[in-house]
Design a protein around this motif. Sequence first.
Motif, mmCIF file in Angstrom:
data_model
loop_
_atom_site.group_PDB
_atom_site.id
_atom_site.type_symbol
_atom_site.label_atom_id
_atom_site.label_comp_id
_atom_site.label_asym_id
_atom_site.label_seq_id
_atom_site.Cartn_x
_atom_site.Cartn_y
_atom_site.Cartn_z
ATOM 1 N N ALA A 119 6.555 3.298 -0.038
ATOM 2 C CA ALA A 119 6.136 3.248 1.363
ATOM 3 C C ALA A 119 4.935 4.147 1.623
ATOM 4 N N ILE A 120 3.972 3.632 2.372
ATOM 5 C CA ILE A 120 2.773 4.389 2.697
ATOM 6 C C ILE A 120 3.126 5.651 3.486
ATOM 7 N N GLU A 121 4.250 5.610 4.186
ATOM 8 C CA GLU A 121 4.655 6.759 4.997
ATOM 9 C C GLU A 121 5.087 7.957 4.157
ATOM 10 N N GLU A 122 5.385 7.744 2.881
ATOM 11 C CA GLU A 122 5.766 8.852 2.004
ATOM 12 C C GLU A 122 4.583 9.808 1.835
ATOM 13 N N THR A 123 4.880 11.088 1.803
ATOM 14 C CA THR A 123 3.838 12.089 1.524
ATOM 15 C C THR A 123 3.800 12.332 0.030
ATOM 16 N N THR A 124 2.663 12.042 -0.596
ATOM 17 C CA THR A 124 2.512 12.233 -2.032
ATOM 18 C C THR A 124 1.817 13.553 -2.324
ATOM 19 N N PHE A 125 1.874 13.977 -3.587
ATOM 20 C CA PHE A 125 1.154 15.211 -3.935
ATOM 21 C C PHE A 125 -0.340 15.037 -3.731
ATOM 22 N N ALA A 126 -0.834 13.805 -3.852
ATOM 23 C CA ALA A 126 -2.255 13.558 -3.598
ATOM 24 C C ALA A 126 -2.580 13.761 -2.118
ATOM 25 N N ASP A 127 -1.690 13.312 -1.238
ATOM 26 C CA ASP A 127 -1.875 13.556 0.194
ATOM 27 C C ASP A 127 -1.944 15.047 0.477
ATOM 28 N N ALA A 128 -0.996 15.794 -0.095
ATOM 29 C CA ALA A 128 -0.899 17.234 0.180
ATOM 30 C C ALA A 128 -2.122 17.993 -0.313
ATOM 31 N N LEU A 129 -2.596 17.669 -1.514
ATOM 32 C CA LEU A 129 -3.741 18.400 -2.062
ATOM 33 C C LEU A 129 -5.062 17.943 -1.453
ATOM 34 N N LYS A 130 -5.112 16.688 -1.068
ATOM 35 C CA LYS A 130 -6.322 16.214 -0.383
ATOM 36 C C LYS A 130 -6.513 16.972 0.926
ATOM 37 N N ALA A 131 -5.397 17.292 1.587
ATOM 38 C CA ALA A 131 -5.467 18.076 2.823
ATOM 39 C C ALA A 131 -5.972 19.489 2.569
ATOM 40 N N GLU A 148 -2.002 -5.099 -2.702
ATOM 41 C CA GLU A 148 -3.150 -4.224 -2.472
ATOM 42 C C GLU A 148 -2.838 -3.119 -1.471
ATOM 43 N N LYS A 149 -1.954 -3.388 -0.513
ATOM 44 C CA LYS A 149 -1.653 -2.387 0.520
ATOM 45 C C LYS A 149 -0.926 -1.157 -0.035
ATOM 46 N N TYR A 150 -0.357 -1.280 -1.260
ATOM 47 C CA TYR A 150 0.312 -0.135 -1.887
ATOM 48 C C TYR A 150 -0.559 0.551 -2.933
ATOM 49 N N ASN A 151 -1.809 0.180 -2.985
ATOM 50 C CA ASN A 151 -2.749 0.744 -3.956
ATOM 51 C C ASN A 151 -2.816 2.272 -3.817
ATOM 52 N N PRO A 152 -3.049 2.986 -4.928
ATOM 53 C CA PRO A 152 -3.123 4.455 -4.872
ATOM 54 C C PRO A 152 -4.135 5.006 -3.873
ATOM 55 N N ILE A 153 -5.199 4.254 -3.568
ATOM 56 C CA ILE A 153 -6.199 4.786 -2.639
ATOM 57 C C ILE A 153 -5.648 4.899 -1.220
ATOM 58 N N TYR A 154 -4.513 4.256 -0.969
ATOM 59 C CA TYR A 154 -3.852 4.405 0.327
ATOM 60 C C TYR A 154 -2.701 5.410 0.256
ATOM 61 N N GLN A 155 -2.543 6.030 -0.906
ATOM 62 C CA GLN A 155 -1.454 6.985 -1.116
ATOM 63 C C GLN A 155 -2.000 8.383 -1.434
ATOM 64 N N GLY A 156 -3.234 8.637 -0.974
ATOM 65 C CA GLY A 156 -3.802 9.969 -1.113
ATOM 66 C C GLY A 156 -4.835 10.137 -2.215
ATOM 67 N N PHE A 157 -5.050 9.114 -3.034
ATOM 68 C CA PHE A 157 -5.990 9.238 -4.150
ATOM 69 C C PHE A 157 -7.374 8.744 -3.754
ATOM 70 N N ASP A 158 -8.383 9.572 -4.021
ATOM 71 C CA ASP A 158 -9.761 9.184 -3.747
ATOM 72 C C ASP A 158 -10.248 8.138 -4.738
ATOM 73 N N GLU A 159 -9.774 8.236 -5.981
ATOM 74 C CA GLU A 159 -10.264 7.343 -7.029
ATOM 75 C C GLU A 159 -9.097 6.792 -7.852
ATOM 76 N N PHE A 160 -9.197 5.505 -8.182
ATOM 77 C CA PHE A 160 -8.200 4.854 -9.032
ATOM 78 C C PHE A 160 -8.873 3.826 -9.903
ATOM 79 N N ILE A 161 -8.620 3.913 -11.190
ATOM 80 C CA ILE A 161 -8.954 2.852 -12.130
ATOM 81 C C ILE A 161 -7.754 2.711 -13.052
ATOM 82 N N GLY A 162 -7.231 1.501 -13.160
ATOM 83 C CA GLY A 162 -6.065 1.300 -14.014
ATOM 84 C C GLY A 162 -5.311 0.048 -13.645
ATOM 85 N N PHE A 163 -3.994 0.071 -13.865
ATOM 86 C CA PHE A 163 -3.178 -1.118 -13.624
ATOM 87 C C PHE A 163 -1.967 -0.751 -12.779
ATOM 88 N N VAL A 164 -1.465 -1.736 -12.042
ATOM 89 C CA VAL A 164 -0.381 -1.460 -11.092
ATOM 90 C C VAL A 164 0.980 -1.922 -11.591
#
Length: 453
Positions: A119-131, A148-164
């Motif tokens: 869920a996008i509402e979850e706070t990830t470590f990427a969210d916390a450190l981005k803050a 696509e809506k669950y992609n890492p870039i919506y979960q606090g990550f500025d950059e993502f290259i890889g597979f889901v």
Amino acid sequence: MNHSNTPTRQYLNTFLLLILCMMSCENKQEEHKEDSGPNIIIIMADDLGYGDLSCYGSKLINTPNLDRMSEEGMKFTDFHSNGVVCSPTRAALLTGRYQQRSGIEGVVTAANHRSVGLAIEETTFADALKAKDYVTGIFGKWHLGYPEKYNPIYQGFDEFIGFVSGNVDYHSHIDQEAYEDWWKQNKLTKEEGYTTDLITEHALDFIKRHQQEKFILYISHEAPHYPLQGRQSKAFRVVGEPRARGPETETTVIYKEMIEVMDEGIGKIMDLLETLDLDENTLVFFCSDNGGTGYADNGKLRGTKGSVWEGGHRVPAIAWWPGKIKAGQINNDILMTMDIFPTMVNLTNGNNNTEFDGIDFTQTLFKNETIEDRYLFWRHKHSKDQKKVAVRNGTWKLVIQDADVSPELYDLNNDLSEKNNVASEFPGIAKRLLTQLRKWEKEVSENVKSVAP
């Protein structure tokens, strides 16, 4: 009196003042950089067995760079993945909580779960450190949502290259349900190369580009998860033809190569950090997402991936931070994947409103202090009606492999291989652990909608 040089002197003085101001600003930036916490790199292997590294006893596989991390840092002997399969552990890593709270208790499969995710509402470590003004990146495996809506870039990550997905062909980058699965940010993007090498290359590029900034880098390897493919193996998956495994020949040789190529890439990461003078301000933490499969060496541990025996969740783990973590330490504390996020928060002087299940183990890293005893739990639902559960407290571990089977009790200090069920000898301990397990199951399941299975 000759005033012909006055303008020149004024320019010179102005120039010197500018230089001093710039130096002062740089010093303040460096001080701020130190005060705000280190860079952090999390490296996660996929399906790596407890005995698959030479620093954990392997006589077959050579891992000189991970061995070096162990020699120059801290090796953990009692570190555990939160889940016994991929997705649950990754959910726990991202959130610092038991994966049951986010509904991801089983594998988010390519066949049956293509519409769900963390869920996008979850706070990830990427969210916390981005803050905290960190640049955040993930390269490699996501496995927490296909849309696509669950992609890492919506979960606090500025950059993502890889597979889901859970795994791709290492060369064609097609998942086992025959979908193309190589992303740059939130866009499918073709890229040639061996998956393990690509993950390393993008991680190195990220470090180079952000060397003047604070960064959190999540290197999420596919190796040594199936399909068993080396650098020279042929691609076998094509779009439109679902296929999980390819022609598996010379499995021991290929499996060995897959781990050694990953180790080679980790060496490049360490070398780059030293070249850029970032090593003494960067914590690198390595672990696996669960225990090894039938290809792996789990040492003396009973069970493999998917099991709540030790072989399903006790994994290699190493922390490396030159100048901060004393070299050559072996730590025997009981730790879990979900403990990494709270530790990051402490290291970065961050504030987080999430109520963690994990604990901060900073003092373990720096002072090798013993973790306070606690109850730890594993539950693997491999279908809606079938589950395996376990609870650990100190030396004691209670295991229930099936709902119709009586609980079994093991003393891990004297029986690491879980061969001798002593439940009848210590009924009081068995009852206490079972009570705690049932209490925990009820708590983590309240008001939670299951995502997988």
